[in-house]
Design a protein around this motif. Sequence first.
Motif, PDB file in Angstrom:
ATOM      1  N   ASP A 100       3.642  -9.563  -6.901  1.00  0.00           N
ATOM      2  CA  ASP A 100       4.784  -8.810  -6.455  1.00  0.00           C
ATOM      3  C   ASP A 100       4.537  -7.125  -6.918  1.00  0.00           C
ATOM      4  OD1 ASP A 100       6.445 -10.590  -5.502  1.00  0.00           O
ATOM      5  OD2 ASP A 100       7.796 -10.639  -7.318  1.00  0.00           O
ATOM      6  N   LEU A 101       3.339  -7.151  -7.569  1.00  0.00           N
ATOM      7  CA  LEU A 101       2.800  -5.543  -8.213  1.00  0.00           C
ATOM      8  C   LEU A 101       1.697  -5.278  -6.944  1.00  0.00           C
ATOM      9  CD1 LEU A 101       3.167  -6.022 -11.926  1.00  0.00           C
ATOM     10  CD2 LEU A 101       4.589  -4.926 -10.543  1.00  0.00           C
ATOM     11  N   GLY A 102       1.550  -6.210  -6.074  1.00  0.00           N
ATOM     12  CA  GLY A 102       0.541  -5.420  -5.000  1.00  0.00           C
ATOM     13  C   GLY A 102      -0.878  -6.241  -5.174  1.00  0.00           C
ATOM     14  N   HIS A 103      -1.149  -7.075  -6.117  1.00  0.00           N
ATOM     15  CA  HIS A 103      -2.513  -7.680  -6.241  1.00  0.00           C
ATOM     16  C   HIS A 103      -2.642  -8.526  -5.079  1.00  0.00           C
ATOM     17  CE1 HIS A 103      -3.319  -5.979 -10.209  1.00  0.00           C
ATOM     18  NE2 HIS A 103      -1.968  -6.340 -10.482  1.00  0.00           N
ATOM     19  N   ASN A 104      -3.875  -8.788  -4.607  1.00  0.00           N
ATOM     20  CA  ASN A 104      -4.342  -9.748  -3.598  1.00  0.00           C
ATOM     21  C   ASN A 104      -4.859 -11.001  -4.057  1.00  0.00           C
ATOM     22  OD1 ASN A 104      -3.347  -7.916  -1.650  1.00  0.00           O
ATOM     23  ND2 ASN A 104      -5.455  -7.124  -1.373  1.00  0.00           N
ATOM     24  N   ALA A 105      -5.494 -10.662  -5.054  1.00  0.00           N
ATOM     25  CA  ALA A 105      -6.349 -11.802  -5.514  1.00  0.00           C
ATOM     26  C   ALA A 105      -6.482 -11.537  -7.065  1.00  0.00           C
ATOM     27  CB  ALA A 105      -7.689 -12.040  -5.001  1.00  0.00           C
ATOM     28  N   LEU A 106      -6.398 -12.554  -7.771  1.00  0.00           N
ATOM     29  CA  LEU A 106      -6.415 -12.519  -9.477  1.00  0.00           C
ATOM     30  C   LEU A 106      -7.538 -13.346  -9.885  1.00  0.00           C
ATOM     31  CD1 LEU A 106      -2.600 -12.066 -10.479  1.00  0.00           C
ATOM     32  CD2 LEU A 106      -4.483 -10.428 -10.517  1.00  0.00           C
ATOM     33  N   PRO A 107      -8.301 -12.858 -10.769  1.00  0.00           N
ATOM     34  CA  PRO A 107      -9.390 -14.032 -11.302  1.00  0.00           C
ATOM     35  C   PRO A 107      -8.738 -14.548 -12.382  1.00  0.00           C
ATOM     36  CG  PRO A 107      -9.865 -11.752 -11.872  1.00  0.00           C
ATOM     37  CD  PRO A 107      -8.657 -11.684 -11.193  1.00  0.00           C
TER      38      PRO A 107
END
Length: 176
Positions: free
Chosen positions: A88-95
């Motif tokens: 929701d905060l705008g990240h597209n991908a998170l490791p």
Amino acid sequence: MSVLVKELTIDMQQTILDAIKCIESGNLQIAFVVAANMRLLGVVTNGDVRRYLLQGGLTDQPVTACMNREFRSVSITTPREDLLKAFDLGHNALPGLDAEGRLVEVYTRQMAASAEVPVLARARAPVRMSFCGGGADLTYFFIDHPAAVLSCTVGLYAHATLIPRDDRQIHIFPKT
């Protein structure tokens, strides 16, 4: 090791040109730079490469020259709800990292929003603070008593998720 980890991972000794190829090969537009033991050292995006090249950098240099060492990551034990908040905060991908900081998974919005748990509604609203005025939602009151309101928002959000239950009971999740 997941397919995304294999596709989006490059070794710290590879070149910036290798990173560009890796970034362009996927639709997430990101590459994860790892050491030999799969410990995540940094991330590289198109923007990181572009800024590096505009400053006179060369594509035959090690990818560590332009990687971003300050990145957002999550533990592989992170609950689904917390992943959804991060997206929701705008990240597209998170490791997704294990306890030793090794790259184990790459989480995407599509993975977090999968149908494993049906969600009827999700909402996010900024926290608002009223310093004076307001407080009356009754139309007849504020029409007869016009006034001003001094308020602001802060960089915090209230999150709500409506999930149907089979037992028709209401459950309030604790604040995380």
